[in-house]
Design an enzyme around this catalytic site. Structure first.
Site, PDB file in Angstrom:
ATOM      1  N   HIS A 353       0.822  -1.206   0.000  1.00  0.00           N
ATOM      2  CA  HIS A 353       0.000   0.000   0.000  1.00  0.00           C
ATOM      3  C   HIS A 353       0.859   1.261   0.000  1.00  0.00           C
ATOM      4  O   HIS A 353       0.446   2.308  -0.505  1.00  0.00           O
ATOM      5  CB  HIS A 353      -0.939   0.003   1.211  1.00  0.00           C
ATOM      6  CG  HIS A 353      -2.287   0.577   0.913  1.00  0.00           C
ATOM      7  ND1 HIS A 353      -3.156   0.014   0.002  1.00  0.00           N
ATOM      8  CD2 HIS A 353      -2.912   1.690   1.376  1.00  0.00           C
ATOM      9  CE1 HIS A 353      -4.256   0.734  -0.059  1.00  0.00           C
ATOM     10  NE2 HIS A 353      -4.133   1.761   0.752  1.00  0.00           N
ATOM     11  N   ARG A 356       1.467   2.191  -3.461  1.00  0.00           N
ATOM     12  CA  ARG A 356       0.275   2.862  -3.998  1.00  0.00           C
ATOM     13  C   ARG A 356       0.255   4.331  -3.572  1.00  0.00           C
ATOM     14  O   ARG A 356      -0.024   5.221  -4.378  1.00  0.00           O
ATOM     15  CB  ARG A 356      -0.964   2.119  -3.491  1.00  0.00           C
ATOM     16  CG  ARG A 356      -2.300   2.660  -3.917  1.00  0.00           C
ATOM     17  CD  ARG A 356      -3.378   1.719  -3.391  1.00  0.00           C
ATOM     18  NE  ARG A 356      -4.692   2.311  -3.366  1.00  0.00           N
ATOM     19  CZ  ARG A 356      -5.543   2.300  -4.381  1.00  0.00           C
ATOM     20  NH1 ARG A 356      -5.184   1.738  -5.520  1.00  0.00           N
ATOM     21  NH2 ARG A 356      -6.736   2.838  -4.276  1.00  0.00           N
TER      22      ARG A 356
END
Length: 419
Positions: A353, A356
């Site tokens: 993440h 991201r």
């Protein structure tokens, strides 16, 4: 949500075929069948013609209650429940997770029966299995407290009992305490709304003291991500797989679950597009298949992917060749961060993440409009994307105002202000 149902013999045959595709041994599959035979006996005794998730759950709780708790089961009996979980998962999802485990909370007695009704109610609303397990765990904790204090009917759950129970949760972390009290509150509200509790007592559940501090998204520079990719040994099957997955996360911003679930049919090689239904939001997402990403996927499929009929692109390196789960991809990212010498603090996210987040930061740096970033990241609306505005330091500096000079008369002699 209508629970899926299927003839048990057909389900066992289909699951058997799936496990053989994963190259499970004949001995292991025979052990599964031996466990499933106990389920077949239970269904015959209870007159159930079709198998569903509710049937598997009823079988498990019947076994647990006969032994007065999950902890009193033998290892083989726990293995039988695990094998039944395999049938349920294949029925619901068409797949079986690798290294799967599930512990049932013992919800027994009159109150426990109502808790199971509530859990089934939440399942019918479509909550995830992970969330359902959380409900069982926290309701089971509440039930243990009630049993210890001789409360055997819901009418015995008084405001004083609720407050005393809440006091026992202060030793848990703030997040656990918050989740526990919220679930108990919703359960009590459900009992009152359905007429199973004559008095509304849910409002007496105290609020947790959790204070949610807004955290900045964890990001890494372009050079750090580049060094992480360079740390991958792409000569091995594992390296080819890991490199392609890292690119999907860092270059396209796909969520971990979507990378692990990526299927062959979701890649349009002629149009160079990836089209998926996002696991988290269930919303469609279409992204360009960048040449670097596409070449890495092809390299893995041709020279690294095990021979398998499964529809998923990314599989385990060793047998059984099942699809990956989110924790595996998290470990992969951490492995190459350490190998690349990228340091991160304890509070700093360092999994997929974070890659991201880093893509969002890079797009902001390039002055990409917020709606475009929202579309790339697969957000339902731009409100979720505004979360990343706090890391756009360059744009925030442009909003800074000059501090006006202080009038010299403001200060008195000796550096003290005139009064």
């Amino acid at each position: 949500m209508q629970s899926k149902q299927m003839n048990l013999d057909n389900l066992m045959a289909d699951t058997d075929s799936y496990l053989r595709k994963l190259q499970y041994s004949d001995q292991t599959i025979a052990a599964y069948h031996s466990a499933w035979n106990h389920l077949a006996e239970f269904m015959s005794e209870t007159g159930k013609a079709l198998y569903s998730a509710h049937t598997g759950e009823a079988f498990a709780y019947d076994m647990i209650e006969k032994h007065n708790g999950y902890g009193n089961l033998s290892q083989y009996e726990k293995y039988i429940i695990q094998c039944v979980n395999v049938l349920t998962e294949f029925l619901e999802n068409g797949t079986v997770k690798f290294r799967r485990g599930k512990i049932f909370r013992s919800l027994t007695g009159s109150i426990g029966s109502l808790m199971k009704d509530y859990v089934s109610y939440k399942k019918d609303l479509g909550v995830s299995e992970e969330t359902v397990d959380g409900y069982r765990y926290h309701l089971g904790t509440f039930l243990l407290y009630l049993n210890d204090h001789g409360i055997v009917t819901v009418e015995g759950i008084t405001p004083d009992i609720i407050i005393d129970y809440a006091d026992t949760t202060v030793f848990a972390s703030q997040n656990v305490q918050h989740m526990n009290l919220c679930i108990v509150k919703r359960f009590l509200k459900y009992l009152y709304d359905t007429g199973k509790l004559s008095k509304e007592v849910s409002h007496t559940v105290p609020k947790s003291k959790r204070v949610r501090q807004p955290k900045l998204p964890s990001t890494y520079s372009r050079d750090e991500i580049s060094s992480m990719k360079d740390a991958v040994d792409r000569s091995s099957p594992k390296g080819k797989r890991d490199y392609a997955m890292l690119l999907l996360t860092a270059r396209l911003g796909l969520r971990t679950s979507d990378v692990c679930e990526l299927k062959f049919r979701e890649i349009d090689w002629e149009r160079n597009r990836i089209s998926i239904i996002q696991e988290k939001t269930r919303e469609p997402l279409e992204l360009p298949l960048l040449p670097e990403v596409g070449e890495a996927i092809i390299d893995y499929i041709r020279y690294g992917r095990p021979v398998s009929e499964l529809p998923y692109i990314f599989l385990h390196v060793n047998s059984p060749y099942d699809r990956l789960n989110r924790s595996t991809l998290h470990s992969i990212v951490c492995q190459y961060m350490r190998r690349a010498g990228i340091s991160f603090e304890k509070e700093c996210h360092h999994g997929p993440h974070a890659l991201r987040h880093s893509l969002a930061a890079l797009l902001l740096e390039k002055k990409t409009p917020l709606p475009v970033i929202s579309e790339v990241l697969g957000h339902r609306n731009t409100e979720s994307t505004r979360y990343y505005l706090r890391i756009d330091i360059i744009s925030m500096k442009q909003c800074m105002l000059d501090v006006p000079p202080v009038n010299p008369h403001f200060y008195g002699k000796g550096g003290e202000a005139d009064v």
